[in-house]
Scaffold this motif. Structure first.
Motif, PDB file in Angstrom:
ATOM      1  N   LEU A 104       0.831  -1.205   0.000  1.00 14.31           N
ATOM      2  CA  LEU A 104       0.000   0.000   0.000  1.00 14.31           C
ATOM      3  C   LEU A 104       0.864   1.254   0.000  1.00 14.31           C
ATOM      4  O   LEU A 104       0.603   2.208  -0.747  1.00 14.31           O
ATOM      5  CB  LEU A 104      -0.924   0.000   1.218  1.00 14.31           C
ATOM      6  CG  LEU A 104      -1.839   1.218   1.379  1.00 14.31           C
ATOM      7  CD1 LEU A 104      -2.785   1.348   0.201  1.00 14.31           C
ATOM      8  CD2 LEU A 104      -2.632   1.117   2.685  1.00 14.31           C
ATOM      9  N   LEU A 105       1.914   1.261   0.801  1.00 13.39           N
ATOM     10  CA  LEU A 105       2.845   2.394   0.828  1.00 13.39           C
ATOM     11  C   LEU A 105       3.467   2.606  -0.550  1.00 13.39           C
ATOM     12  O   LEU A 105       3.673   3.742  -0.988  1.00 13.39           O
ATOM     13  CB  LEU A 105       3.938   2.144   1.869  1.00 13.39           C
ATOM     14  CG  LEU A 105       5.036   3.210   1.994  1.00 13.39           C
ATOM     15  CD1 LEU A 105       4.444   4.533   2.467  1.00 13.39           C
ATOM     16  CD2 LEU A 105       6.129   2.740   2.955  1.00 13.39           C
ATOM     17  N   GLY A 106       3.748   1.511  -1.252  1.00 15.47           N
ATOM     18  CA  GLY A 106       4.355   1.620  -2.566  1.00 15.47           C
ATOM     19  C   GLY A 106       3.411   2.082  -3.663  1.00 15.47           C
ATOM     20  O   GLY A 106       3.860   2.480  -4.736  1.00 15.47           O
ATOM     21  N   CYS A 107       2.109   2.038  -3.381  1.00 17.02           N
ATOM     22  CA  CYS A 107       1.117   2.358  -4.415  1.00 17.02           C
ATOM     23  C   CYS A 107       0.516   3.752  -4.289  1.00 17.02           C
ATOM     24  O   CYS A 107      -0.281   4.153  -5.140  1.00 17.02           O
ATOM     25  CB  CYS A 107      -0.026   1.328  -4.375  1.00 17.02           C
ATOM     26  SG  CYS A 107       0.473  -0.329  -4.882  1.00 17.02           S
ATOM     27  N   VAL A 108       0.858   4.498  -3.233  1.00 18.60           N
ATOM     28  CA  VAL A 108       0.278   5.829  -3.069  1.00 18.60           C
ATOM     29  C   VAL A 108       1.110   6.875  -3.804  1.00 18.60           C
ATOM     30  O   VAL A 108       2.183   6.577  -4.330  1.00 18.60           O
ATOM     31  CB  VAL A 108       0.163   6.219  -1.562  1.00 18.60           C
ATOM     32  CG1 VAL A 108      -0.783   5.276  -0.837  1.00 18.60           C
ATOM     33  CG2 VAL A 108       1.537   6.216  -0.892  1.00 18.60           C
ATOM     34  N   ALA A 109       0.610   8.097  -3.828  1.00 15.02           N
ATOM     35  CA  ALA A 109       1.301   9.190  -4.518  1.00 15.02           C
ATOM     36  C   ALA A 109       2.572   9.591  -3.771  1.00 15.02           C
ATOM     37  O   ALA A 109       2.816   9.162  -2.633  1.00 15.02           O
ATOM     38  CB  ALA A 109       0.360  10.397  -4.642  1.00 15.02           C
ATOM     39  N   SER A 110       3.381  10.414  -4.399  1.00 16.04           N
ATOM     40  CA  SER A 110       4.592  10.912  -3.744  1.00 16.04           C
ATOM     41  C   SER A 110       4.219  11.907  -2.651  1.00 16.04           C
ATOM     42  O   SER A 110       3.165  12.537  -2.704  1.00 16.04           O
ATOM     43  CB  SER A 110       5.523  11.583  -4.765  1.00 16.04           C
ATOM     44  OG  SER A 110       4.874  12.669  -5.398  1.00 16.04           O
ATOM     45  N   GLY A 111       5.084  12.031  -1.653  1.00 18.57           N
ATOM     46  CA  GLY A 111       4.811  12.928  -0.538  1.00 18.57           C
ATOM     47  C   GLY A 111       5.297  14.342  -0.813  1.00 18.57           C
ATOM     48  O   GLY A 111       6.201  14.571  -1.630  1.00 18.57           O
ATOM     49  N   SER A 112       4.688  15.307  -0.130  1.00 18.13           N
ATOM     50  CA  SER A 112       5.079  16.707  -0.330  1.00 18.13           C
ATOM     51  C   SER A 112       6.499  16.978   0.154  1.00 18.13           C
ATOM     52  O   SER A 112       7.156  17.919  -0.320  1.00 18.13           O
ATOM     53  CB  SER A 112       4.090  17.630   0.403  1.00 18.13           C
ATOM     54  OG  SER A 112       4.039  17.313   1.789  1.00 18.13           O
ATOM     55  N   ALA A 113       7.002  16.154   1.086  1.00 18.73           N
ATOM     56  CA  ALA A 113       8.372  16.352   1.575  1.00 18.73           C
ATOM     57  C   ALA A 113       9.393  16.167   0.464  1.00 18.73           C
ATOM     58  O   ALA A 113      10.494  16.730   0.517  1.00 18.73           O
ATOM     59  CB  ALA A 113       8.666  15.382   2.719  1.00 18.73           C
ATOM     60  N   SER A 114       9.043  15.398  -0.559  1.00 20.14           N
ATOM     61  CA  SER A 114       9.988  15.177  -1.658  1.00 20.14           C
ATOM     62  C   SER A 114      10.284  16.479  -2.408  1.00 20.14           C
ATOM     63  O   SER A 114      11.403  16.676  -2.894  1.00 20.14           O
ATOM     64  CB  SER A 114       9.437  14.127  -2.628  1.00 20.14           C
ATOM     65  OG  SER A 114       8.175  14.504  -3.133  1.00 20.14           O
ATOM     66  N   ASN A 115       9.302  17.382  -2.486  1.00 16.82           N
ATOM     67  CA  ASN A 115       9.540  18.672  -3.140  1.00 16.82           C
ATOM     68  C   ASN A 115      10.599  19.475  -2.397  1.00 16.82           C
ATOM     69  O   ASN A 115      11.439  20.144  -3.001  1.00 16.82           O
ATOM     70  CB  ASN A 115       8.251  19.482  -3.221  1.00 16.82           C
ATOM     71  CG  ASN A 115       7.239  18.888  -4.180  1.00 16.82           C
ATOM     72  OD1 ASN A 115       7.583  18.045  -5.003  1.00 16.82           O
ATOM     73  ND2 ASN A 115       5.998  19.318  -4.070  1.00 16.82           N
ATOM     74  N   VAL A 116      10.546  19.405  -1.078  1.00 18.37           N
ATOM     75  CA  VAL A 116      11.539  20.098  -0.254  1.00 18.37           C
ATOM     76  C   VAL A 116      12.926  19.522  -0.525  1.00 18.37           C
ATOM     77  O   VAL A 116      13.916  20.256  -0.652  1.00 18.37           O
ATOM     78  CB  VAL A 116      11.188  19.986   1.238  1.00 18.37           C
ATOM     79  CG1 VAL A 116      12.258  20.663   2.101  1.00 18.37           C
ATOM     80  CG2 VAL A 116       9.825  20.589   1.522  1.00 18.37           C
ATOM     81  N   MET A 117      12.999  18.194  -0.620  1.00 15.25           N
ATOM     82  CA  MET A 117      14.287  17.545  -0.870  1.00 15.25           C
ATOM     83  C   MET A 117      14.846  17.907  -2.243  1.00 15.25           C
ATOM     84  O   MET A 117      16.049  18.101  -2.407  1.00 15.25           O
ATOM     85  CB  MET A 117      14.147  16.023  -0.735  1.00 15.25           C
ATOM     86  CG  MET A 117      13.683  15.571   0.630  1.00 15.25           C
ATOM     87  SD  MET A 117      14.695  16.271   1.963  1.00 15.25           S
ATOM     88  CE  MET A 117      13.581  16.105   3.358  1.00 15.25           C
TER      89      MET A 117
END
Length: 330
Positions: A104-117
């Motif tokens: 399930l974790l692998g199938c959801v959208a990317s997190g907003s924290a990735s934009n910060v990274m």
């Protein structure tokens, strides 16, 4: 205002530490945090609203400006991460509950924290924002479909019901936030400086509360959960990077695709696990917050230390040719 900014910087800069503190409290005094678990849905909706507020019409039109990178990044996200989750679960012989949670974790959208990274890594931020937006909207269809395909024989799931819940929990708040940005720009202008630290606090709350609620299962399987999430995360970074190189993305786009591939929206996965599956399925997503932010920040700071040109392309075996059409080198 400077004091508020300083506090906000401490929260966002040391977010992995605060998540670990929250998880530690959840393990030590679970009753003090477990009561917050039922409110995860509302917190996630609030986070998605904040995400919408930070968007601009340019973020939407930006999708058309670099379609190849957006297509490759989205394909990476919704093929690499689901299949990798399934493979890691098989390799580590996880039980049905943890397998469900990791997939399930692998199938959801990317997190907003990735934009910060991506911003810290000096990557292509417009590509990252567009990727996050596309993966969020695509999750209405792809998340339930992929879960059904990969673990439909393991657990019972209503794909249409999950799709509707994702639309209400994720997409609707983003649209409302974007409309607020368009029609209430002054109000949003006051809110935006607080989005980073407030989002950080909300993420700590979601991870800690749900970790506390499932602490008993973590005590018996903690090492294997951490190993599975870490393998999934690092594998996503590695494959996202290699695919970006192979398809001859620019260096900046490669960094964006890599980070957007490997970092997932654990908050959404937590709520879906709460709603549809066994409580133990929450744990991979609960610990993913600290792991994803920590590994993402390490990778981002490594990349930030390297000097790159604005139009630099990935070097090595898969170097982009100078005569490559612009559409294939966005």
């Amino acid at each position: 205002m400077n004091a508020v900014g300083s506090v906000g910087n401490i929260i966002t800069k040391y977010l992995p530490f605060w998540i670990l503190v929250g998880l530690g409290i959840g393990l030590w005094k679970p009753d003090s945090l477990a009561g917050g678990s039922p409110y995860s849905l509302y917190v996630v909706m609030f986070l998605m609203l904040l995400m919408g507020i930070t968007l601009t019409p340019k973020d939407i039109t930006g999708i058309a400006k670099k379609p190849v990178s957006i297509l490759i990044g989205t394909a990476c996200h919704y093929t690499v991460m689901p299949l990798l989750a399934y493979g890691v679960a098989w390799l580590l012989n996880l039980g049905p509950g943890l397998t469900t949670g990791l997939v399930l974790l692998g199938c959801v959208a990317s997190g907003s924290a990735s934009n910060v990274m991506v911003y810290l890594a000096k990557g292509d931020l417009p590509v990252a924002v567009s990727l996050g937006l596309v993966s969020t909207f695509a999750s209405i269809l792809l998340t339930p479909l992929l879960v059904q395909i990969l673990i439909g024989k393991l657990v019972s799931i209503s794909a249409p019901s999950m799709a509707l819940d994702i639309a209400k929990m994720v997409v609707a708040p983003v649209i409302v936030g974007l409309l607020m940005k368009i029609f209430l720009p002054k109000v949003c202008g006051y809110i935006i400086p607080f989005v980073g630290p407030v989002s950080g606090i909300a993420l700590v709350f979601i991870c800690s509360a749900n970790f506390a609620a499932g602490h008993a299962a973590f005590l018996s399987s903690g090492f294997i959960i951490i190993a599975a999430v870490l393998m999934h995360n690092l594998g996503g970074f590695t494959l996202g990077y290699l695919i970006s190189r192979f398809t001859r993305r620019t260096e900046k786009a490669t960094r964006a695709i890599t980070l957007e591939t490997g970092m997932q929206n654990g908050g959404v996965a937590i709520v879906l696990a709460q709603t549809y599956f066994d409580p133990i399925a929450v744990l991979p997503s609960a610990v993913s917050g600290a792991i994803h932010v920590f590994t993402g920040s390490v990778l981002a700071r490594y990349w930030a230390a390297r000097t790159i040109g604005v139009e630099a392309v990935t070097t090595g075996t898969f170097r982009a040719r100078n005569d490559e059409p612009e559409l294939t080198r966005d």
